[in-house]
Design a protein around this motif. Structure first.
Motif, PDB file in Angstrom:
ATOM      1  N   LEU B  86      26.127  34.935  53.695  1.00 45.36           N
ATOM      2  CA  LEU B  86      26.024  35.455  52.522  1.00 45.36           C
ATOM      3  C   LEU B  86      25.467  36.992  52.532  1.00 45.36           C
ATOM      4  O   LEU B  86      24.157  36.955  52.833  1.00 45.36           O
ATOM      5  N   ASN B  87      26.039  37.789  52.299  1.00 44.31           N
ATOM      6  CA  ASN B  87      25.535  39.431  52.543  1.00 44.31           C
ATOM      7  C   ASN B  87      25.501  40.189  51.201  1.00 44.31           C
ATOM      8  O   ASN B  87      26.460  40.352  50.527  1.00 44.31           O
ATOM      9  N   PHE B  88      24.115  40.115  50.920  1.00 43.60           N
ATOM     10  CA  PHE B  88      23.869  40.499  49.540  1.00 43.60           C
ATOM     11  C   PHE B  88      23.762  42.182  49.650  1.00 43.60           C
ATOM     12  O   PHE B  88      23.781  42.537  48.333  1.00 43.60           O
ATOM     13  N   LEU B  89      23.796  42.743  50.806  1.00 43.53           N
ATOM     14  CA  LEU B  89      23.953  44.385  50.780  1.00 43.53           C
ATOM     15  C   LEU B  89      25.320  44.612  50.144  1.00 43.53           C
ATOM     16  O   LEU B  89      25.511  45.664  49.577  1.00 43.53           O
ATOM     17  N   ASP B  90      26.337  44.032  50.879  1.00 38.72           N
ATOM     18  CA  ASP B  90      27.674  44.643  50.171  1.00 38.72           C
ATOM     19  C   ASP B  90      28.309  43.324  49.514  1.00 38.72           C
ATOM     20  O   ASP B  90      29.585  43.673  49.307  1.00 38.72           O
ATOM     21  N   SER B  91      27.529  42.427  48.916  1.00 38.71           N
ATOM     22  CA  SER B  91      28.047  41.503  48.038  1.00 38.71           C
ATOM     23  C   SER B  91      29.316  40.689  48.424  1.00 38.71           C
ATOM     24  O   SER B  91      30.353  40.477  47.834  1.00 38.71           O
ATOM     25  N   THR B  92      29.349  40.273  49.674  1.00 32.23           N
ATOM     26  CA  THR B  92      30.370  39.332  50.385  1.00 32.23           C
ATOM     27  C   THR B  92      29.932  37.945  50.699  1.00 32.23           C
ATOM     28  O   THR B  92      28.584  37.834  51.324  1.00 32.23           O
ATOM     29  N   ALA B  93      30.778  36.927  50.522  1.00 30.35           N
ATOM     30  CA  ALA B  93      30.479  35.547  51.038  1.00 30.35           C
ATOM     31  C   ALA B  93      31.684  35.233  52.198  1.00 30.35           C
ATOM     32  O   ALA B  93      32.491  35.328  51.660  1.00 30.35           O
ATOM     33  N   ASN B  94      31.432  35.018  53.513  1.00 29.14           N
ATOM     34  CA  ASN B  94      32.414  34.791  54.245  1.00 29.14           C
ATOM     35  C   ASN B  94      32.335  33.363  54.920  1.00 29.14           C
ATOM     36  O   ASN B  94      31.224  32.958  55.265  1.00 29.14           O
ATOM     37  N   LEU B  95      33.415  32.737  54.777  1.00 29.91           N
ATOM     38  CA  LEU B  95      33.372  31.358  55.721  1.00 29.91           C
ATOM     39  C   LEU B  95      33.689  31.859  56.984  1.00 29.91           C
ATOM     40  O   LEU B  95      34.862  32.756  57.169  1.00 29.91           O
ATOM     41  N   VAL B 101      36.172  35.286  60.955  1.00 30.69           N
ATOM     42  CA  VAL B 101      36.286  34.966  59.289  1.00 30.69           C
ATOM     43  C   VAL B 101      37.269  34.506  58.871  1.00 30.69           C
ATOM     44  O   VAL B 101      38.491  35.030  59.041  1.00 30.69           O
ATOM     45  N   VAL B 102      37.195  33.306  58.030  1.00 24.59           N
ATOM     46  CA  VAL B 102      38.453  32.556  57.759  1.00 24.59           C
ATOM     47  C   VAL B 102      38.855  33.058  56.270  1.00 24.59           C
ATOM     48  O   VAL B 102      39.727  32.792  55.737  1.00 24.59           O
ATOM     49  N   HIS B 103      37.637  33.315  55.524  1.00 23.40           N
ATOM     50  CA  HIS B 103      37.885  33.455  54.309  1.00 23.40           C
ATOM     51  C   HIS B 103      36.830  34.522  53.658  1.00 23.40           C
ATOM     52  O   HIS B 103      35.556  34.262  54.181  1.00 23.40           O
ATOM     53  N   SER B 104      37.117  35.432  52.994  1.00 27.42           N
ATOM     54  CA  SER B 104      36.229  36.426  52.347  1.00 27.42           C
ATOM     55  C   SER B 104      36.064  36.441  50.969  1.00 27.42           C
ATOM     56  O   SER B 104      37.390  36.733  50.521  1.00 27.42           O
ATOM     57  N   ALA B 105      34.875  36.143  50.343  1.00 28.55           N
ATOM     58  CA  ALA B 105      34.923  36.263  48.968  1.00 28.55           C
ATOM     59  C   ALA B 105      33.918  37.346  48.032  1.00 28.55           C
ATOM     60  O   ALA B 105      32.892  37.587  49.224  1.00 28.55           O
ATOM     61  N   LYS B 106      34.148  37.750  47.120  1.00 24.29           N
ATOM     62  CA  LYS B 106      33.158  39.020  46.693  1.00 24.29           C
ATOM     63  C   LYS B 106      31.912  38.179  45.818  1.00 24.29           C
ATOM     64  O   LYS B 106      32.677  37.097  44.945  1.00 24.29           O
ATOM     65  N   ILE B 107      31.021  38.605  46.239  1.00 17.66           N
ATOM     66  CA  ILE B 107      29.881  37.836  45.298  1.00 17.66           C
ATOM     67  C   ILE B 107      29.770  38.693  43.918  1.00 17.66           C
ATOM     68  O   ILE B 107      29.643  39.898  43.966  1.00 17.66           O
ATOM     69  N   GLU B 108      30.295  37.769  42.787  1.00 17.84           N
ATOM     70  CA  GLU B 108      30.283  38.633  41.481  1.00 17.84           C
ATOM     71  C   GLU B 108      29.014  39.086  41.117  1.00 17.84           C
ATOM     72  O   GLU B 108      28.892  40.153  40.450  1.00 17.84           O
ATOM     73  N   ASN B 109      27.804  38.257  41.247  1.00 21.87           N
ATOM     74  CA  ASN B 109      26.628  38.633  40.501  1.00 21.87           C
ATOM     75  C   ASN B 109      25.615  37.769  41.438  1.00 21.87           C
ATOM     76  O   ASN B 109      25.874  36.756  41.799  1.00 21.87           O
ATOM     77  N   TYR B 110      24.249  38.299  41.676  1.00 24.22           N
ATOM     78  CA  TYR B 110      23.143  37.384  42.118  1.00 24.22           C
ATOM     79  C   TYR B 110      21.981  37.746  41.831  1.00 24.22           C
ATOM     80  O   TYR B 110      21.779  38.780  41.322  1.00 24.22           O
TER      81      TYR B 110
END
Lengths: 235, 258
Positions: B86-95, B101-110
């Motif tokens: 969970l990278n809160f600096l660039d708002s990405t969540a990677n599996l 990296v098999v899946h990358s998702a955008k953290i919409e809000n935190y």
């Protein structure tokens, strides 16, 4: 006569007063309890956060880094980033998403193809002789350990159990079925295959017994791109 | 009327007293959690290549955070199981599986707890340089959506499988408890666009009720309640579901904060 009526009204009010008091007391008590509950459920976390905000630990220069130490840190970041980057294979690899039944094919660290596939249905099949099977696609890192063209399916026991058929002997020719796995099959071990399907309308759905099914064109591309030892990432 | 006023004053005083009592206990528990956290990460890991320092220099802070993040990802990649970053600096969540990296998702809000600002910064970097382990989870969806099927006795009982229902009807909200005490709340973003808004409110409310119950239980016996810093993350429903289903029971989670 008028005085008698007034007295009656006063008596009535006097009679109602304890009831009124009881309800006022009750409503005050209930409101207090409600306020405490709302405070605990919703306001308390805000108070804790405000308290933490007041206790902000301002970083102190306990030991500032000299140029040499900064250079060392830079080198470590560079070295570890490179090591981490190298974990992604430069050889072709394959990613399968079992939640939404999608695949991605990579070559030279770049995605070259994506599409639908079918993976395990998460069905737990129970037979009447107390045997059971779970039809799920395993997750994690696998490697291609076998490649065949025109594969022939050897039906396992569950395939007969599922249809209410008697289980034949291990060498019974009835177990062999041609044409149902498509033109190619790639093995990732433990009996799990990446293969074609005659049930193309189910692609994109979790319907398999654990294998990964693909359509003919995608399967051909995957077969031609992946080699023995190519990595398969399943999540 | 006079008695009513007295009753009102007594109630108000009692209310203030109870609220102050609870707040004091909660603040004591926060202090204790800070002390425990600082104590737990008071020394460098064995074979540490670099010793973190406390500094106000933003460029060195950024470098230390980056170093901790790469280190933690590297540690997580040593395991065979699927991990989450969970990278809160660039708002990405990677599996990730083995560093890929098999899946990358955008953290919409935190929402990050201010706990991370209150603890000792060196202790925080040390915590961030290792992956957190998931120790427990609560969710609105099943981790393994197993369906039980009894085999037919003979061919007359056999019915071919119908097309499975793949519509996403269940609301996706879950909580991960981690080894460092931090609780990660995952919510689907924009639940009001579907019928999931009420389910999300209910999920959140039940969690608050559980915490409230724990608090009452502790304070009524004059014990400090347990404090767990929280990170609340909003993801698209598909991403939230994918992440929850992909991660194993004791998954590793890497955080990049600041």
């Amino acid at each position: 006569m008028e005085q008698v009526t007034d007295n009656n009204a006063k008596v009535e009010v006097e009679k109602k007063r304890p009831v009124l008091r009881f309800f006022i007391g009750l409503s005050i008590t209930l409101t207090s309890i409600l306020l405490i509950v709302v405070f605990v459920l919703y306001a308390l976390s805000g108070i804790k956060e405000s308290y933490l905000g007041m206790n902000k630990n301002s970083a102190a220069d306990t030991a500032s880094l000299n140029q040499k130490q900064i250079a060392k840190l830079d080198n470590l970041i560079k070295k570890n980033s490179q090591k981490f980057y190298n974990l992604t294979p430069s050889q072709p690899y394959f990613i399968v998403n079992t939640t939404y039944n999608r695949f991605k094919l990579y070559k030279n660290k770049k995605q070259i193809r994506e599409g639908f596939c079918s993976t395990g249905s998460y069905t737990l099949l129970k037979s009447h002789d107390k045997r059971q099977w779970i039809f799920k696609t395993p997750k994690g890192l696998y490697k291609i350990i076998g490649k065949v063209t025109n594969p022939v399916w050897r039906r396992p026991d569950w395939s007969f159990v599922e249809e209410g058929l008697p289980i034949p002997s291990q060498n019974d020719p009835i177990r062999w079925e041609a044409g149902v796995l498509g033109d190619y099959a790639l093995s990732i071990g433990d009996g799990y295959l990446i293969h074609g399907t005659i049930y193309k309308r189910f692609l994109g759905m979790p319907v398999t017994h654990g294998c990964i099914r693909m359509n003919d064109e995608d399967l051909e591309a995957v077969y031609k791109t992946l080699d023995f030892g190519s990595k398969v990432y399943i999540f | 009327m006079k008695r009513f006023r007295v009753l009102l004053i007594i109630s108000a005083l009692l209310l203030v007293l109870i609220i102050s009592f609870i707040s004091t206990f909660e603040i004591l528990s926060v202090n204790q959690a800070i002390e425990e956290f600082n104590g737990k990460f008071s020394s460098d890991a064995e074979k540490a290549e670099f010793s973190f320092v406390s500094t106000s220099d933003s460029s060195i802070i950024a470098k230390q955070v980056e170093y901790a993040y790469i280190n933690a990802q590297f540690e997580a990649s040593k395991s065979d199981s699927i991990s989450l970053t969970l990278n809160f600096l660039d708002s990405t969540a990677n599996l990730m599986i083995k560093g890929v990296v098999v899946h990358s998702a955008k953290i919409e809000n935190y929402q990050l707890s201010r706990f991370v600002d209150a603890v000792d910064q060196v202790a925080l970097y040390r915590m961030l340089s290792l992956p957190l382990q998931v120790t427990g989870h609560t969710s609105t969806i099943a981790k393994v959506p197993l369906m039980v099927k009894i085999a037919p006795k003979d061919t007359s009982e056999y019915t071919p499988d119908v097309v499975p229902d793949t519509t996403d009807i269940d609301a996706v909200n879950y909580i991960f408890e981690t080894s460092s005490g931090i609780q990660l709340y995952f919510y689907e973003s924009n639940p009001r666009e579907s019928a999931d808004g009420l389910k999300q409110f209910k999920f959140d409310f039940m969690d608050r009720v559980q915490s409230g119950y724990e608090l009452f239980k502790a304070t009524s016996t004059f014990k400090k309640p347990e404090y767990h810093p929280e990170i609340r993350i909003k993801l698209k429903k598909r991403d939230a579901k994918m992440i929850y289903r992909a991660l194993p029971e004791n998954a590793s989670i890497v955080l990049k904060i600041r």
